[in-house]
Design a protein around this motif. Structure first.
Motif, mmCIF file in Angstrom:
data_model
loop_
_atom_site.group_PDB
_atom_site.id
_atom_site.type_symbol
_atom_site.label_atom_id
_atom_site.label_comp_id
_atom_site.label_asym_id
_atom_site.label_seq_id
_atom_site.Cartn_x
_atom_site.Cartn_y
_atom_site.Cartn_z
ATOM 1 N N SER A 89 0.733 -1.084 0.130
ATOM 2 C CA SER A 89 -0.100 -0.222 0.269
ATOM 3 C C SER A 89 1.012 1.023 -0.202
ATOM 4 O O SER A 89 0.412 2.343 -0.434
ATOM 5 C CB SER A 89 -1.100 0.080 1.157
ATOM 6 N N ARG B 68 3.356 1.799 -1.030
ATOM 7 C CA ARG B 68 4.232 1.317 -3.065
ATOM 8 C C ARG B 68 3.818 2.137 -3.529
ATOM 9 O O ARG B 68 3.497 3.013 -4.526
ATOM 10 C CB ARG B 68 4.562 0.508 -2.784
ATOM 11 N N ALA B 69 2.459 1.659 -3.435
ATOM 12 C CA ALA B 69 1.133 2.253 -4.415
ATOM 13 C C ALA B 69 0.796 3.693 -4.294
ATOM 14 O O ALA B 69 0.582 4.712 -4.779
ATOM 15 C CB ALA B 69 -0.220 1.851 -4.305
ATOM 16 N N VAL C 202 -0.432 6.196 -9.474
ATOM 17 C CA VAL C 202 -1.604 6.044 -8.252
ATOM 18 C C VAL C 202 -2.912 7.256 -9.174
ATOM 19 O O VAL C 202 -2.704 7.654 -9.688
ATOM 20 C CB VAL C 202 -1.714 6.880 -7.173
#
Length: 194
Positions: free
Chosen positions: A184, A186-187, A193
């Motif tokens: 999460s 990393r996202a 994104v």
């Protein structure tokens, strides 16, 4: 040879330091609302009037007690240009500190931030500076929002562990929590994104 008598200024400095140490510990243990000047004075072995003489008010004593915490915010946003992966690993590296033994000033601020406006203002200031630094390392127009989400996750994990003492967090090694948070974070730090 007799014991050396300390100058008045040095005695005052030591007494102030003792009061601050006791106040920091009590604010960390019970929060701003429940910590009293009388209890702080009793623990510091001084008269309550002396606490007021040195600090003026409970609010000023609290402010000075957590000042070190506000000034020492973590370095989540430093190292621009290191890439999303390096940023995520540095963020996750701070979890060991946040899940371990926290400085009493930080704990006092966290315990009091939801019930005392001064603590909330200090927490906002510290988190705002961390969000600013973190946002500089994240690509995209919504970098500040993503940085705020990351900081909120980190604060939430810290509160759940340190203040709520959730068994599900306290019994888990920081590396395991980091492993689960990594995707999460990393996202949120990556350029993809949407």
């Amino acid at each position: 040879m007799g014991e050396r008598v300390l100058p008045r200024a040095e005695r005052r400095r030591r007494t102030e330091g003792r009061i601050l140490d006791v106040a920091r510990a009590l604010f960390a243990e019970v929060g701003y609302e429940r910590a009293t000047i009388r209890a702080i004075a009793r623990s510091a072995e001084v008269d309550p009037a002396l606490v007021m003489q040195y600090f003026g008010s409970k609010q000023e004593l609290f402010q000075q007690s957590v000042r070190g915490a506000a000034a020492s915010g973590t370095d989540e946003g430093e190292g621009q240009g290191e890439g999303a992966e390096g940023l995520v690993e540095r963020l996750l590296g701070t979890l060991g500190v946040k899940l371990g033994e926290m400085p009493q000033g930080s704990l006092a601020m966290m315990r009091s931030m939801l019930t005392h406006p001064e603590a909330a203002a200090s927490a906002r200031q510290v988190l705002g500076a961390q969000i600013d630094r973190l946002a500089e390392s994240i690509p995209g127009e919504d970098a500040r929002l993503r940085a705020a989400l990351i900081m909120t996750v980190m604060v939430g994990v810290t509160v759940g562990n340190q203040l709520l003492e959730l068994d599900e967090l306290r019994g888990v090694p920081p590396e395991e929590i980091a492993r689960l948070l990594r995707p999460s974070l990393r996202a949120l730090t990556g350029p993809d994104v949407s």
